[in-house]
Design an enzyme around this catalytic site. Structure first.
Site, mmCIF file in Angstrom:
data_model
loop_
_atom_site.group_PDB
_atom_site.id
_atom_site.type_symbol
_atom_site.label_atom_id
_atom_site.label_comp_id
_atom_site.label_asym_id
_atom_site.label_seq_id
_atom_site.Cartn_x
_atom_site.Cartn_y
_atom_site.Cartn_z
ATOM 1 N N HIS A 113 0.816 -1.218 0.000
ATOM 2 C CA HIS A 113 0.000 0.000 0.000
ATOM 3 C C HIS A 113 0.854 1.273 0.000
ATOM 4 C CE1 HIS A 113 -3.629 2.112 0.010
ATOM 5 N NE2 HIS A 113 -4.153 1.762 1.173
ATOM 6 N N ASP B 180 -2.529 2.215 -4.389
ATOM 7 C CA ASP B 180 -3.705 2.520 -3.592
ATOM 8 C C ASP B 180 -4.846 1.563 -3.946
ATOM 9 O OD1 ASP B 180 -4.817 3.409 -5.979
ATOM 10 O OD2 ASP B 180 -4.496 5.528 -5.533
#
Length: 249
Positions: free
Chosen positions: A212, A216
């Site tokens: 992450h 995204d």
């Protein structure tokens, strides 16, 4: 009695197994992966009826020159999706993210000593038959212990097939310094609602773990949807990178 004696294939209860060699390396890398990246996972289902039919057709048409597996179809689908979502084919360091031009696909292979990840290089340039031939070569070499150093080098994304052991769903750990890994699983006939009717279809779960820090939610979902759509429309995979020639070779 005529019954076969069960063969013990692993450590016995009460024994002590030293952590060394390949097992030690795997333990260190997996722990490092979880400690140094922000890993999240998501999963989707793919309807595999067209993929099942296509694989059966190709086995007949290639007549022993190559024997495509579902892993090969997933490799091709992932390569296509990575081309559409290049952030998934990248590396992260403290100051920058590098988007990679080439796609070198790591293929997790289980051996008695642990897990090896040989690499199919430049998979974006290969047609489906070439992928099938190269993945079969690497898997055989991994199990025979004859892989060379070049066979491990430079992977940019990894696929792990838990389905060969009957797994329905799992969340794989990223192979650093890559930004993602896709877990594919067992294909099972399940009841599905189609146009208001309940029908039985072959379904496979695909699970994506991603870093992450790099990717995204929107990008990761888009990538996984692209993989799903490619698997559900596998004839289109034969048209990528002149892959239509695969049926003529």
């Amino acid at each position: 009695s005529g019954r076969a004696t069960p063969v013990q294939t692993g450590p016995t209860a009460g024994s002590t197994v030293p952590v060394r060699g390949m097992r030690k390396t795997i333990a260190q890398r997996m722990h490092q992966s979880l400690q140094t990246s922000a890993q999240l996972s998501m999963d989707m289902t793919a309807q595999m009826d067209d993929a099942v039919r296509l694989r059966g057709q190709l086995i007949k048409e290639w007549d022993g020159e190559a024997r495509p597996t579902y892993t090969d179809l997933v490799i091709k689908a992932v390569a296509k999706a990575l081309g559409q979502h290049p952030m998934m084919n990248s590396r992260f360091d403290d100051t920058e993210i590098t988007l990679l031009r080439e796609i070198h696909m790591g293929l997790a292979v289980s051996v008695p000593e642990g897990l090896l990840v040989p690499v199919i290089r430049n998979v974006h340039e290969l047609n489906l038959k070439q992928i099938a031939q190269e993945s079969a070569r690497l898997a055989a070499a991994a199990r025979a212990g004859t892989l060379g150093l070049d066979d491990y080098a430079g992977g940019t994304f990894t696929i792990s097939n838990g389905g060969v052991f009957g797994s329905m769903l799992s969340t794989p750990i990223i192979n650093p310094p890559q930004s993602g890994i896709l877990g594919m699983h067992n294909i099972v006939n399940r009841p599905m609602a189609v146009n208001g009717e309940v029908v039985i279809q072959p379904i496979m779960y695909v699970a994506l773990s991603y870093d992450h820090r790099i990717v995204d939610g929107r990008e990761s979902v888009g990538f996984l949807v692209a993989v799903k759509e490619a698997l559900e429309n596998p004839l289109e995979l034969l048209m990528d990178n002149n892959a239509a020639k695969a049926l003529e070779m």
